[in-house]
Scaffold this motif. Sequence first.
Motif, mmCIF file in Angstrom:
data_model
loop_
_atom_site.group_PDB
_atom_site.id
_atom_site.type_symbol
_atom_site.label_atom_id
_atom_site.label_comp_id
_atom_site.label_asym_id
_atom_site.label_seq_id
_atom_site.Cartn_x
_atom_site.Cartn_y
_atom_site.Cartn_z
ATOM 1 N N ASP A 111 0.813 -1.224 0.000
ATOM 2 C CA ASP A 111 0.000 0.000 0.000
ATOM 3 C C ASP A 111 0.848 1.275 0.000
ATOM 4 O O ASP A 111 0.290 2.376 0.086
ATOM 5 C CB ASP A 111 -0.922 0.003 1.224
ATOM 6 N N GLU A 112 2.147 1.127 -0.091
ATOM 7 C CA GLU A 112 3.029 2.293 -0.031
ATOM 8 C C GLU A 112 3.173 2.905 -1.411
ATOM 9 O O GLU A 112 3.437 2.216 -2.394
ATOM 10 C CB GLU A 112 4.404 1.891 0.510
ATOM 11 N N ARG A 113 2.995 4.212 -1.471
ATOM 12 C CA ARG A 113 3.164 4.948 -2.730
ATOM 13 C C ARG A 113 4.260 5.980 -2.511
ATOM 14 O O ARG A 113 4.129 6.894 -1.697
ATOM 15 C CB ARG A 113 1.866 5.622 -3.165
ATOM 16 N N THR A 114 5.351 5.822 -3.239
ATOM 17 C CA THR A 114 6.553 6.634 -3.016
ATOM 18 C C THR A 114 6.788 7.593 -4.171
ATOM 19 O O THR A 114 6.735 7.199 -5.347
ATOM 20 C CB THR A 114 7.791 5.736 -2.845
ATOM 21 N N ALA A 115 7.079 8.839 -3.843
ATOM 22 C CA ALA A 115 7.514 9.834 -4.827
ATOM 23 C C ALA A 115 8.987 10.118 -4.573
ATOM 24 O O ALA A 115 9.369 10.518 -3.471
ATOM 25 C CB ALA A 115 6.695 11.115 -4.699
ATOM 26 N N LEU A 116 9.805 9.879 -5.585
ATOM 27 C CA LEU A 116 11.247 10.120 -5.489
ATOM 28 C C LEU A 116 11.543 11.477 -6.115
ATOM 29 O O LEU A 116 11.383 11.659 -7.322
ATOM 30 C CB LEU A 116 12.005 9.009 -6.218
#
Length: 413
Positions: free
Chosen positions: A324-329
């Motif tokens: 469920d993790e949504r990462t923005a780099l």
Amino acid sequence: MKKSISNRDVERIALNAKLTPEQVRAALAMRNDVVEEVHARVTGSAQELNYSITVRDRVAMAAGTSVATVNRAYRPDARHLVRPQVLHAIEREAYRLGYKPDPVAQSRRTSHSSVVAICPEMRHLANPYHTALIRALSEAVTERGLTPVITPIPAEWQLPDIAQSSITGLVILWEGERTDQQVAALRAAGREAVLIGYHDNLPSVAPDWTDAYEQLTHRALDQSYTTLHLGYFTERRWSASARLEGVARALQTRSQQPRIRLWIEPDFDVQRASDCLEAHDMTGAAQLLRELSRTPGSLERRPRLDLNGIIEELCVDLRAHGPDERTALLGYSDVVIRRLMQQLSQSGHQVHLGEDLGLAGHDNLEPMLNDINPVLTTIDYSLADMADRAMTTTGQPRSFQRVPTQVIVRESL
């Protein structure tokens, strides 16, 4: 070999070649009505008599004047001594023959140098963004009637010799680990310099990273990303500090508070870095850094890595994401982000770009790389504007110019 040709030298060349002085002058002037045989005989005669014919000699012959007058025509302090009609003839023939005066020789004859040493790091030459910036700087220098000399700095050097030489009037540097030492060396040598980046005691110019990263952070939160990975934070590097300040300003206005991840070096001192940020009016970044130091898992100490090492570490991190993790780099250049995209694709890692993983660079390489689809959200700004501002900040020790930025929203974030 003799360095310039006088009327007496013309007569000697003519006598040896069995030609008239007028034929020799016409050949030296590269006139179109001179047949190839005469050119060959003049060239051969000059070589036999140990003369070296320069383009400056040819300009003098074509303009009907002396080499000394040509020299005066290109010296700012002596140009007024040349009659207007002679000056016009010199400039006309110089243009026809493609003559440009030697800036190094000129600087040695006068107290003014037209040489501008552009000194990127050697590694920058492999990066299309930096090569485009070097070109913009070269054009800005040339537009001002100065001479750009591109002299990269190898990893083991502090500065190239020409940067500290009296033949150089201005040095353009990039912000880096050796900036303090470079500034001290240039001051000791009496050289004027300007920095791409920021330094307390040097005229500086840089993109407005704070505004851009504030916009990028809002974009990521509007897209409901739960984690913001900000990459490496390098202490005393203005670009990294300004980016963190932009993130902090965006977070201060939002009720949604994502998880923040920031890589730091093993010996990083949070208190020292926070104090430095506050001293440079980046209070938001200082407060955020202190908050992250109190949040388990936010600050991660990592050794300094090269490009391949960074890509490998990022791939490992992304594979460990929860479902469920949504990462923005957000913290890396276009080059790093594109390499990461390529590596993820080749490894078969299932990534839904723009959904569970958001990526944003900060160089806008798409216009420079026509064969790449424009999918990367990034930051745009005018390299020509930045180069022009770099040239206008010279002579103003504490001047700092921020180049306006614009976030280009594409598919990746």
